[in-house]
Motif scaffolding. Structure first.
Motif, PDB file in Angstrom:
ATOM      1  N   ARG A   1      41.356  28.005  37.165  1.00 56.50           N
ATOM      2  CA  ARG A   1      39.906  27.849  37.124  1.00 56.50           C
ATOM      3  C   ARG A   1      39.384  27.629  35.709  1.00 56.50           C
ATOM      4  O   ARG A   1      38.181  27.427  35.518  1.00 56.50           O
TER       5      ARG A   1
ATOM      6  N   ARG B   1      35.436  33.038  26.528  1.00 53.56           N
ATOM      7  CA  ARG B   1      34.910  32.451  27.758  1.00 53.56           C
ATOM      8  C   ARG B   1      35.946  32.531  28.872  1.00 53.56           C
ATOM      9  O   ARG B   1      35.613  32.824  30.025  1.00 53.56           O
TER      10      ARG B   1
ATOM     11  N   LYS C   1      36.139  36.103  30.238  1.00 54.12           N
ATOM     12  CA  LYS C   1      34.995  36.432  31.101  1.00 54.12           C
ATOM     13  C   LYS C   1      35.135  35.775  32.473  1.00 54.12           C
ATOM     14  O   LYS C   1      34.813  36.378  33.497  1.00 54.12           O
ATOM     15  N   LYS C   2      35.611  34.536  32.494  1.00 51.45           N
ATOM     16  CA  LYS C   2      35.802  33.845  33.778  1.00 51.45           C
ATOM     17  C   LYS C   2      36.842  34.567  34.620  1.00 51.45           C
ATOM     18  O   LYS C   2      36.673  34.747  35.829  1.00 51.45           O
TER      19      LYS C   2
ATOM     20  N   ALA D   1      37.785  37.726  34.419  1.00 53.24           N
ATOM     21  CA  ALA D   1      37.274  39.027  34.842  1.00 53.24           C
ATOM     22  C   ALA D   1      36.328  38.870  36.015  1.00 53.24           C
ATOM     23  O   ALA D   1      36.325  39.677  36.945  1.00 53.24           O
ATOM     24  N   GLY D   2      35.544  37.794  35.993  1.00 52.60           N
ATOM     25  CA  GLY D   2      34.613  37.546  37.087  1.00 52.60           C
ATOM     26  C   GLY D   2      35.292  37.094  38.343  1.00 52.60           C
ATOM     27  O   GLY D   2      34.827  37.347  39.452  1.00 52.60           O
ATOM     28  N   ASP D   3      36.458  36.422  38.211  1.00 53.91           N
ATOM     29  CA  ASP D   3      37.186  35.919  39.376  1.00 53.91           C
ATOM     30  C   ASP D   3      38.010  36.992  40.061  1.00 53.91           C
ATOM     31  O   ASP D   3      38.388  36.840  41.215  1.00 53.91           O
ATOM     32  N   LYS D   4      38.322  38.080  39.370  1.00 47.64           N
ATOM     33  CA  LYS D   4      39.202  39.084  39.947  1.00 47.64           C
ATOM     34  C   LYS D   4      38.481  39.834  41.054  1.00 47.64           C
ATOM     35  O   LYS D   4      37.429  40.437  40.817  1.00 47.64           O
TER      36      LYS D   4
ATOM     37  N   ALA E   1      37.097  42.627  43.512  1.00 47.97           N
ATOM     38  CA  ALA E   1      36.870  44.047  43.246  1.00 47.97           C
ATOM     39  C   ALA E   1      37.953  44.922  43.833  1.00 47.97           C
ATOM     40  O   ALA E   1      38.257  45.993  43.332  1.00 47.97           O
TER      41      ALA E   1
END
Length: 305
Positions: A112, A151, A154-155, A157-160, A162
């Motif tokens: 991604r 960047r 952050k991407k 971390a956001g894709d992982k 919960a």
């Protein structure tokens, strides 16, 4: 020893983490070796950095063109697995961070990122290059290298999801083995209810066949659907397929083999409620590298982990 051969493992590791395929990584190393032959070595002050820069930029170029090809890929696209443990293609994976840097889940999430973000992330996180070194390797400023890596982080971390926190401890391999053995036995016998007991309610499975072999082209979601899909797939193979437990990409994996060779490598993720994710690599082209690795040790009967 020639500098290229001395660094081969590290260079392969960069190329593999960048592209997600061992086949592309080998092609990149071949191209890098040819370029190295044409270089006046007396002009190279730091062979390590010079070769890492060549491989990184070849990988960025390869990844850019690969993205266009993946838009027309048939079905689900998954990374190409590499057997680890007793194999040395990716070098020693002795600590959690080293294993996570080649984990199947991370390689899939790296898809991604833009090629530049992926390069900055891989070089900094997996190979501990400083931002100034990253900038030199990818041909940008130190500030931009830092921004690219930030960047990317952050991407990711956001894709992982919960439900899948970052692992802080190695996988309980004995627990994984026992559950997967039960899982395979239930699928082989077509025991849907027993399979469902081993699966989380929101379990997902996907298969990368590249349209070369029969497999679901979309993600299958949900305990009952996944159980029926897996049981049906196992019944189609009948008794012609044997399952072997091994290590791939630094984590436990299942290798399915028929008399003609490896037919699938599966990564099975576990959560508190059972199996949460199953990913099958079935495209024969993506199994060729692992098959070659097996030939080095005499075949599947010698697999261990």
């Amino acid at each position: 020893m020639d500098d290229f051969e001395r660094l081969r493992g590290r260079l392969f590791g960069i190329a593999y983490r960048m592209t997600g395929t061992a086949t592309d990584a080998e092609e990149i190393l071949q191209d890098a070796w040819l370029r190295w032959q044409d270089v006046d070595r007396a002009t190279v002050r730091d062979p390590d950095a010079y070769l890492a820069r060549i491989v990184t930029n070849l990988a960025i170029k390869q990844l850019t063109s690969a993205r266009a090809r993946r838009e027309t890929y048939v079905g689900q696209w998954l990374p190409e697995p590499v057997l680890t443990g007793q194999f040395d293609a990716l070098g020693p994976l002795e600590v959690v961070a080293e294993r996570e840097s080649v984990s199947f889940a991370l390689l899939l999430m790296l898809e991604r990122l833009s090629p530049a973000e992926r390069a900055a992330y891989v070089l900094h996180e997996a190979f501990a290059y400083g931002y100034r070194e990253v900038a030199e390797l990818i041909g940008t400023s130190e500030a931009n290298a830092r921004q690219l890596a930030s960047r990317a982080g952050k991407k990711l971390a956001g894709d992982k999801p919960a439900a899948e926190p970052r692992r802080e401890q190695p996988v309980d391999r004995e627990g994984w083995r026992k559950l997967v053995e039960r899982f395979v036995a239930a699928a082989r016998l077509g025991k849907i209810e027993e399979l469902e007991e081993l699966l989380a309610a929101d379990v997902q499975t996907r298969a990368d066949s590249g349209g070369r072999v029969s497999a679901a082209r979309n993600v299958v979601t949900g305990r009952n659907k996944v159980a029926r899909y897996l049981a049906g797939a196992m019944q189609r193979f009948g008794g012609a397929v044997e399952a072997y437990l091994t290590e791939a990409n630094g984590e436990p994996a299942l290798v399915a083999a028929a008399p003609e060779g490896v037919v699938a490598i599966a990564f099975i993720a576990l959560g508190p409620d059972g199996v949460t994710r199953i990913e099958f690599v079935m495209n024969p082209e993506k199994l060729a590298f692992a098959t070659g690795q097996l030939s080095q040790i005499g075949g599947l009967s010698d697999l261990s982990w």
